[in-house]
Design a protein around this motif. Structure first.
Motif, short mmCIF file in Angstrom:
data_model
loop_
_atom_site.label_atom_id
_atom_site.label_comp_id
_atom_site.label_asym_id
_atom_site.label_seq_id
_atom_site.Cartn_x
_atom_site.Cartn_y
_atom_site.Cartn_z
N ARG A 1 21.22 -39.47 29.98
CA ARG A 1 22.32 -40.14 29.26
C ARG A 1 22.67 -39.42 27.97
NH1 ARG A 1 19.85 -46.02 28.94
NH2 ARG A 1 17.96 -44.71 28.82
N ASP B 1 37.94 -41.63 34.35
CA ASP B 1 37.19 -40.96 33.30
C ASP B 1 38.10 -40.51 32.16
OD1 ASP B 1 34.64 -39.96 32.43
OD2 ASP B 1 35.33 -37.93 32.86
N ARG B 2 37.64 -40.68 30.92
CA ARG B 2 38.37 -40.24 29.72
C ARG B 2 39.84 -40.69 29.75
NH1 ARG B 2 33.37 -37.49 30.69
NH2 ARG B 2 32.67 -36.58 28.75
N TRP C 1 28.45 -40.90 36.85
CA TRP C 1 28.86 -41.56 35.61
C TRP C 1 30.31 -41.25 35.29
CZ3 TRP C 1 25.66 -44.61 32.55
CH2 TRP C 1 24.30 -44.59 32.86
N ARG D 1 29.70 -44.89 25.31
CA ARG D 1 28.87 -44.92 26.50
C ARG D 1 29.73 -45.30 27.71
NH1 ARG D 1 25.96 -48.65 23.85
NH2 ARG D 1 25.62 -49.87 25.74
N GLY D 2 29.26 -44.91 28.90
CA GLY D 2 30.06 -45.13 30.09
C GLY D 2 29.40 -46.04 31.09
N ARG E 1 30.35 -49.47 24.62
CA ARG E 1 30.33 -49.07 26.03
C ARG E 1 31.66 -49.43 26.66
NH1 ARG E 1 28.53 -52.01 30.81
NH2 ARG E 1 27.97 -50.54 32.48
N TYR F 1 33.25 -42.15 31.90
CA TYR F 1 33.34 -42.58 30.51
C TYR F 1 34.80 -42.89 30.21
CZ TYR F 1 28.92 -40.11 30.91
OH TYR F 1 27.70 -39.69 31.34
N ARG G 1 25.46 -36.87 28.95
CA ARG G 1 26.71 -37.44 29.45
C ARG G 1 27.26 -36.69 30.68
NH1 ARG G 1 28.97 -40.92 25.91
NH2 ARG G 1 31.11 -40.39 26.46
#
Length: 268
Positions: free
Chosen positions: A166, A37-38, A12, A20-21, A63, A14, A169
């Motif tokens: 989930r 990510d981020r 995953w 949400r990712g 999301r 995000y 995370r």
């Protein structure tokens, strides 16, 4: 010593902190974490703080995904899917107005500064209170979060709640199998057995280091998708493990990892 302790079950990332990712089949890891990510965060403009879903639970109704696989964070175009089916992009000129209207609060979407130094003009604006100090990165602890299936199975035995991964995370969710598979050595919080070692993913030398327990917050109890609000999630973790679930780590050797890759524990 090197032995297999799990296989990668889910990956995953995000792209916007606390939204949400997206679930991936493979992921590139660098010293800055998962590529893509981020990349962004929301800042509330009344007091200037970076927003988190532990306080702003409605963030989990949004999301964020990278529309194409980014070669690096700078090349990613991020789509934000809103409640009701509409979508905006992080680089849209009116993105801040749209998000502010949605949250009924003045907000701004920001990217972290990284290692670039502040200019004299920026320092002057911050000193005068006309600007906020930009974040260097958007991680609360470290760049990668790993969670074991065996830990969630243990929590389910302690409390009949929906300990869906989930809620926590993770970037890397690993399947530790059963004792018959030879992976799980004992019941309980599986990641504790790995502290002091390092984890390798696959057979290409990708490695994470500096593992330490991940302290959980109220974000785990908020509703998202079909998951309902459930205070028992955090309460159970707090009662039985000091609210620690999973682990944070740094990336020691970069590369690509894939669902189905073996996970090896390396110890001295």
């Amino acid at each position: 010593m090197r032995r297999q302790v799990a296989t990668i079950a889910e990956l995953w990332r995000y792209p916007v902190k606390s939204m949400r990712g997206e679930r991936l089949s493979e992921m590139a890891l660098t010293e800055r974490g998962a590529v893509g990510d981020r990349l962004y965060a929301m800042r509330e403009l009344k007091y200037g703080s970076i927003m988190s879903a532990r306080i702003w639970a409605a963030m989990l109704q949004l999301r964020a995904v990278c529309e194409r696989e980014p070669a690096d964070g700078a090349s990613a175009r991020v789509r934000i899917e809103l409640p009701g089916g509409a979508a905006i992009h992080a680089d849209d000129p009116d993105v801040d107005e749209t998000l502010s209207a949605l949250f009924r609060h003045p907000v701004r979407l920001e990217r972290p500064r990284g290692d670039a130094p502040l200019t004299t003009a920026e320092i002057d604006e911050i000193t005068k209170g006309h600007a906020f100090l930009p974040p260097r990165d958007l991680y609360d602890e470290d760049v990668l979060h790993v969670l074991a299936s065996g830990t969630l199975e243990h929590l389910r035995r302690l409390c009949p709640s929906d300990f869906d991964p989930r809620r926590f995370r993770p970037n890397v969710y690993v399947d530790t199998g059963t004792e018959a598979d030879g992976f799980v050595e004992a019941d309980g919080f599986v990641e504790d057995q790995w502290l002091g070692g390092e984890l390798e993913f696959g057979d290409s030398g990708v490695r994470i280091v500096g593992m330490r327990p991940a302290l959980r917050c109220a974000m785990t109890i908020h509703p998202q998708d079909e998951l309902r609000a459930d205070p028992a999630i955090l309460r159970t973790a707090a009662q039985h493990h000091g609210a620690y679930v999973g682990l944070f780590a740094a990336v020691g050797a970069r590369g690509r990892i894939r669902v189905g890759d073996p996970v090896w524990l390396v110890t001295n």
